[in-house]
Scaffold this active site. Sequence first.
Site, short mmCIF file in Angstrom:
data_model
loop_
_atom_site.label_atom_id
_atom_site.label_comp_id
_atom_site.label_asym_id
_atom_site.label_seq_id
_atom_site.Cartn_x
_atom_site.Cartn_y
_atom_site.Cartn_z
N ASP A 71 0.81 -1.22 0.00
CA ASP A 71 0.00 0.00 0.00
C ASP A 71 0.84 1.27 0.00
O ASP A 71 2.06 1.23 0.20
CB ASP A 71 -0.96 0.00 1.21
CG ASP A 71 -0.31 -0.53 2.48
OD1 ASP A 71 0.93 -0.56 2.54
OD2 ASP A 71 -1.04 -0.90 3.41
N ASN A 140 -7.66 -2.33 14.01
CA ASN A 140 -9.05 -2.59 13.62
C ASN A 140 -9.16 -3.81 12.71
O ASN A 140 -10.21 -4.04 12.11
CB ASN A 140 -9.64 -1.36 12.91
CG ASN A 140 -8.94 -1.05 11.60
OD1 ASN A 140 -7.95 -1.68 11.26
ND2 ASN A 140 -9.44 -0.08 10.86
N HIS A 142 -7.38 -4.38 9.91
CA HIS A 142 -7.09 -4.22 8.48
C HIS A 142 -5.83 -4.97 8.08
O HIS A 142 -4.93 -5.18 8.89
CB HIS A 142 -7.04 -2.73 8.07
CG HIS A 142 -5.84 -1.95 8.52
ND1 HIS A 142 -5.90 -0.61 8.85
CD2 HIS A 142 -4.53 -2.30 8.69
CE1 HIS A 142 -4.70 -0.18 9.18
NE2 HIS A 142 -3.85 -1.18 9.10
N GLU A 147 -9.73 -1.78 4.96
CA GLU A 147 -10.41 -1.48 6.21
C GLU A 147 -11.64 -2.38 6.39
O GLU A 147 -12.08 -3.03 5.43
CB GLU A 147 -10.83 0.00 6.21
CG GLU A 147 -9.66 0.98 6.08
CD GLU A 147 -8.85 1.15 7.37
OE1 GLU A 147 -8.73 0.19 8.15
OE2 GLU A 147 -8.33 2.26 7.59
C1 F6R Z 1 1.50 -1.40 6.01
C2 F6R Z 1 0.25 -2.14 6.11
C3 F6R Z 1 -0.58 -2.07 7.34
C4 F6R Z 1 0.24 -2.34 8.61
C5 F6R Z 1 -0.65 -2.26 9.84
C6 F6R Z 1 0.16 -2.43 11.11
O1 F6R Z 1 2.09 -1.56 4.74
O2 F6R Z 1 -0.12 -2.78 5.17
O3 F6R Z 1 -1.63 -2.99 7.26
O4 F6R Z 1 0.83 -3.60 8.53
O5 F6R Z 1 -1.29 -1.02 9.88
O6 F6R Z 1 1.03 -1.35 11.26
P1 F6R Z 1 2.12 -1.32 12.43
O7 F6R Z 1 3.10 -2.40 12.14
O8 F6R Z 1 2.74 0.05 12.32
O9 F6R Z 1 1.38 -1.55 13.69
#
Ligand code: F6R
Length: 254
Positions: A71, A140, A142, A147
């Site tokens: 992403d 959440n 995702h 989402e």
């Molecule tokens: C990032 C991504 C997100 C993160 C998730 C956890 O490329 O795809 O899904 O893996 O938001 O983020 P952290 O590791 O910062 O808690």
Amino acid sequence: MMMLTMYKIFETVDEVSRYTAQRLLEKIQTAPKAVLGLATGSTMEPVYAQLLDDMQHSPTDVSQLTTFNLDEYIGLSAEHPQSYNFYMYQHLFNHLHLPAANVHLPDGLAHSIDQACQAYSAAIQAMGGLDLQLLGIGSNGHIGFNEPHTCFNSRTHVVELSEQTRIDNGRFFTNQNETPTHAITMGILDILEAKEIILVATGANKTNIMAQLFESAIDESLPASALKQHPNLTIVMDREAAALLPKQAYKNAV
Ligand code: F6R
């Protein structure tokens, strides 16, 4: 299809990162032409640091490796320190030296954004799909930036970030107004088509969602529950993230 989820629960983030980096290294060494799906975020920083460290001791040819990131924020250029493009070069690509043409990240500044999204999923398919997808998880639920209530059949698309995600990720920006509102993300179907998936969750911020994920049915209100259909999924956690998992989860854990 046989369902197989392997749980790996370790005491510390260090152990989680060592295990995950080792899995990535093994994949690259046994399949030098592998197509890897990569994630950003705090969870992956020690994983990439460990991978680079491991590679110092075990020199590995990455010249044929291909990567696709999950992403990117819309509106941030590759030079913006909070863009995922910037993150990837800072934490991995500046040190790994893959051929530039083999590195793929969604373009947050693309003019024809829908076309760019279609081209991204098509490029993954043209490579024969992802061999190994590395995932973090949002508080959440995702995965990527898919989402809650994202369709499980989704391909790369534009998303409006949820309030929770903007709060969680606001820590990287000077103020909440600067946190982007939209992002491009690989779709859930793109992720599910990966031959192998490793989901990593560490820290107290992930305790509740990991317990919910364990209990949950496969349901679009919890994007990560889509992974429960996957035949080759490893969930790697530290003790904190796994703190509320019922005992049965530990049966398979090493
Ligand atoms: C990032 C991504 C997100 C993160 C998730 C956890 O490329 O795809 O899904 O893996 O938001 O983020 P952290 O590791 O910062 O808690």
